[in-house]
Design a protein around this motif. Structure first.
Motif, short mmCIF file in Angstrom:
data_model
loop_
_atom_site.label_atom_id
_atom_site.label_comp_id
_atom_site.label_asym_id
_atom_site.label_seq_id
_atom_site.Cartn_x
_atom_site.Cartn_y
_atom_site.Cartn_z
N ALA A 1 0.85 -1.20 0.00
CA ALA A 1 0.00 0.00 0.00
C ALA A 1 0.88 1.25 0.00
O ALA A 1 0.52 2.27 -0.59
N GLY A 2 2.04 1.15 0.63
CA GLY A 2 2.98 2.27 0.64
C GLY A 2 3.49 2.61 -0.75
O GLY A 2 3.67 3.78 -1.08
N GLN A 3 3.73 1.60 -1.57
CA GLN A 3 4.18 1.84 -2.95
C GLN A 3 3.09 2.56 -3.74
O GLN A 3 3.38 3.49 -4.49
N MET B 1 7.47 -5.64 -11.36
CA MET B 1 6.40 -6.44 -10.77
C MET B 1 5.03 -5.99 -11.31
O MET B 1 4.19 -6.83 -11.67
N LEU B 2 4.82 -4.69 -11.39
CA LEU B 2 3.55 -4.17 -11.89
C LEU B 2 3.35 -4.52 -13.37
O LEU B 2 2.24 -4.86 -13.79
N CYS B 3 4.42 -4.47 -14.15
CA CYS B 3 4.33 -4.85 -15.57
C CYS B 3 3.92 -6.32 -15.70
O CYS B 3 3.11 -6.67 -16.56
N ILE C 1 9.82 5.17 -7.00
CA ILE C 1 9.65 3.76 -6.65
C ILE C 1 10.77 2.99 -7.35
O ILE C 1 11.41 3.51 -8.26
N SER C 2 10.99 1.77 -6.92
CA SER C 2 12.10 0.99 -7.47
C SER C 2 11.75 0.39 -8.83
O SER C 2 10.58 0.20 -9.16
N THR C 3 12.79 0.05 -9.57
CA THR C 3 12.56 -0.65 -10.84
C THR C 3 11.99 -2.05 -10.58
O THR C 3 11.27 -2.58 -11.41
#
Length: 66
Positions: free
Chosen positions: A29-31, A48-50, A41-43
């Motif tokens: 939720a923080g991301q 992960m989202l992709c 945000i990190s790569t």
């Protein structure tokens, strides 16, 4: 400036809610909060989202000159 506007559009297009991302896919939720504020945000998170959304990086993030 990095903007995550494409991410929110992709979520809507794929009909995936923030609730699902957090509870089903274990996205922090923080991301999501950081993305709402266009913070860094990190790569790893982008990757992960992709994978979750079956999309390209361009569907998550865009660079906009200030």
């Amino acid at each position: 400036m990095i903007s995550y506007t494409p991410f929110w559009n992709t979520l809507k297009k794929k009909q995936i809610s923030q609730y699902q991302l957090i509870n089903k896919y274990k996205v922090s939720a923080g991301q999501l909060s950081r993305m709402r504020k266009n913070d860094d945000i990190s790569t790893h998170t982008i990757n992960m989202l992709c994978e979750i959304l079956d999309c390209r990086v361009e569907d998550i993030v865009v660079f906009e000159k200030e």
